[in-house]
Scaffold this motif. Structure first.
Motif, PDB file in Angstrom:
ATOM      1  N   SER A 145      41.111  27.373 -30.498  1.00  0.00           N
ATOM      2  CA  SER A 145      40.156  28.017 -31.395  1.00  0.00           C
ATOM      3  C   SER A 145      40.684  29.370 -31.839  1.00  0.00           C
ATOM      4  O   SER A 145      41.598  29.929 -31.266  1.00  0.00           O
ATOM      5  N   CYS A 146      40.097  29.934 -32.884  1.00  0.00           N
ATOM      6  CA  CYS A 146      40.556  31.212 -33.411  1.00  0.00           C
ATOM      7  C   CYS A 146      39.779  32.353 -32.772  1.00  0.00           C
ATOM      8  O   CYS A 146      39.968  33.504 -33.100  1.00  0.00           O
ATOM      9  N   GLY A 147      38.870  32.043 -31.863  1.00  0.00           N
ATOM     10  CA  GLY A 147      38.079  33.074 -31.222  1.00  0.00           C
ATOM     11  C   GLY A 147      36.664  33.156 -31.770  1.00  0.00           C
ATOM     12  O   GLY A 147      35.780  33.678 -31.113  1.00  0.00           O
ATOM     13  N   ASN A 148      36.441  32.621 -32.953  1.00  0.00           N
ATOM     14  CA  ASN A 148      35.087  32.572 -33.503  1.00  0.00           C
ATOM     15  C   ASN A 148      34.402  31.299 -33.057  1.00  0.00           C
ATOM     16  O   ASN A 148      35.050  30.300 -32.762  1.00  0.00           O
ATOM     17  N   HIS A 149      33.086  31.347 -33.046  1.00  0.00           N
ATOM     18  CA  HIS A 149      32.376  30.121 -32.736  1.00  0.00           C
ATOM     19  C   HIS A 149      32.230  29.269 -33.993  1.00  0.00           C
ATOM     20  O   HIS A 149      31.897  29.767 -35.054  1.00  0.00           O
ATOM     21  N   HIS A 150      32.502  27.973 -33.864  1.00  0.00           N
ATOM     22  CA  HIS A 150      32.287  27.033 -34.963  1.00  0.00           C
ATOM     23  C   HIS A 150      31.540  25.827 -34.434  1.00  0.00           C
ATOM     24  O   HIS A 150      31.703  25.460 -33.277  1.00  0.00           O
ATOM     25  N   ASP A 151      30.767  25.218 -35.304  1.00  0.00           N
ATOM     26  CA  ASP A 151      30.079  23.980 -34.918  1.00  0.00           C
ATOM     27  C   ASP A 151      31.090  22.902 -34.555  1.00  0.00           C
ATOM     28  O   ASP A 151      30.908  22.145 -33.607  1.00  0.00           O
ATOM     29  N   ASP A 181      35.039  22.433 -33.523  1.00  0.00           N
ATOM     30  CA  ASP A 181      36.119  23.339 -33.122  1.00  0.00           C
ATOM     31  C   ASP A 181      37.419  23.072 -33.873  1.00  0.00           C
ATOM     32  O   ASP A 181      37.599  22.035 -34.506  1.00  0.00           O
ATOM     33  N   CYS A 182      38.311  24.067 -33.808  1.00  0.00           N
ATOM     34  CA  CYS A 182      39.524  24.056 -34.630  1.00  0.00           C
ATOM     35  C   CYS A 182      40.393  22.825 -34.355  1.00  0.00           C
ATOM     36  O   CYS A 182      40.928  22.228 -35.279  1.00  0.00           O
ATOM     37  N   GLY A 183      40.516  22.455 -33.095  1.00  0.00           N
ATOM     38  CA  GLY A 183      41.337  21.300 -32.743  1.00  0.00           C
ATOM     39  C   GLY A 183      40.838  20.046 -33.437  1.00  0.00           C
ATOM     40  O   GLY A 183      41.618  19.238 -33.934  1.00  0.00           O
ATOM     41  N   GLN A 199      32.994  23.357 -44.399  1.00  0.00           N
ATOM     42  CA  GLN A 199      32.289  24.515 -43.853  1.00  0.00           C
ATOM     43  C   GLN A 199      33.200  25.268 -42.896  1.00  0.00           C
ATOM     44  O   GLN A 199      33.267  26.494 -42.906  1.00  0.00           O
ATOM     45  N   HIS A 200      33.915  24.501 -42.076  1.00  0.00           N
ATOM     46  CA  HIS A 200      34.817  25.129 -41.117  1.00  0.00           C
ATOM     47  C   HIS A 200      35.912  25.920 -41.842  1.00  0.00           C
ATOM     48  O   HIS A 200      36.193  27.069 -41.498  1.00  0.00           O
ATOM     49  N   LEU A 201      36.516  25.313 -42.856  1.00  0.00           N
ATOM     50  CA  LEU A 201      37.595  25.985 -43.589  1.00  0.00           C
ATOM     51  C   LEU A 201      37.077  27.239 -44.277  1.00  0.00           C
ATOM     52  O   LEU A 201      37.805  28.217 -44.446  1.00  0.00           O
ATOM     53  N   GLU A 259      34.859  29.284 -43.051  1.00  0.00           N
ATOM     54  CA  GLU A 259      34.619  30.377 -42.113  1.00  0.00           C
ATOM     55  C   GLU A 259      35.793  30.638 -41.182  1.00  0.00           C
ATOM     56  O   GLU A 259      35.762  31.562 -40.376  1.00  0.00           O
ATOM     57  N   CYS A 260      36.854  29.822 -41.307  1.00  0.00           N
ATOM     58  CA  CYS A 260      37.958  29.941 -40.360  1.00  0.00           C
ATOM     59  C   CYS A 260      39.290  30.115 -41.095  1.00  0.00           C
ATOM     60  O   CYS A 260      39.858  29.159 -41.608  1.00  0.00           O
ATOM     61  N   GLY A 261      39.767  31.355 -41.150  1.00  0.00           N
ATOM     62  CA  GLY A 261      41.011  31.672 -41.844  1.00  0.00           C
ATOM     63  C   GLY A 261      42.214  30.869 -41.358  1.00  0.00           C
ATOM     64  O   GLY A 261      42.933  30.289 -42.169  1.00  0.00           O
TER      65      GLY A 261
HETATM   66 ZN    ZN Z   1      38.038  29.493 -36.388  1.00  0.00          ZN
END
Ligand code: ZN
Ligand code: ZN
Length: 90
Positions: free
Chosen positions: A2-8, A10-12, A36-38, A40-42
């Protein structure tokens, strides 16, 4: 992963599905999740862009054919490594 942020989602999970996303092989519910993930997740967005560029490149080098499975695996592995490197930098 994960990038450290919370996401519904996860990055994996996003990275696992990003190929299908690019290939339009996901149902609309999953597409919304990934979008949505993309949003909020750089790091994932960068990987998605990279992935899409690589895919175009692969496409161009073997017109109309799917990339050989080995190449696809290698690219995926490389992308995973980049993600890990990005994480360890901060
Ligand atoms: Zn992220
Ligand atoms: Zn992410």
């Amino acid at each position: 992963m994960s990038c450290g942020n919370h996401h519904d989602v996860d990055c994996g999970e996003v990275l696992k599905r990003v190929y299908s996303f690019i290939d339009n092989e996901l149902g609309s519910a999953s597409v919304d999740e990934i979008r949505q993930h993309l949003d909020e997740c750089g790091p994932c967005l960068e990987q998605f862009d990279l992935e899409r560029s690589l895919k175009k490149l692969v496409h161009r080098s073997c017109t109309g054919e799917h990339a050989p499975e080995g190449l696809r695996e290698r690219i995926l592995l490389r992308i995973t490594q980049i993600h890990v490197e990005m994480r360890t930098q901060d």
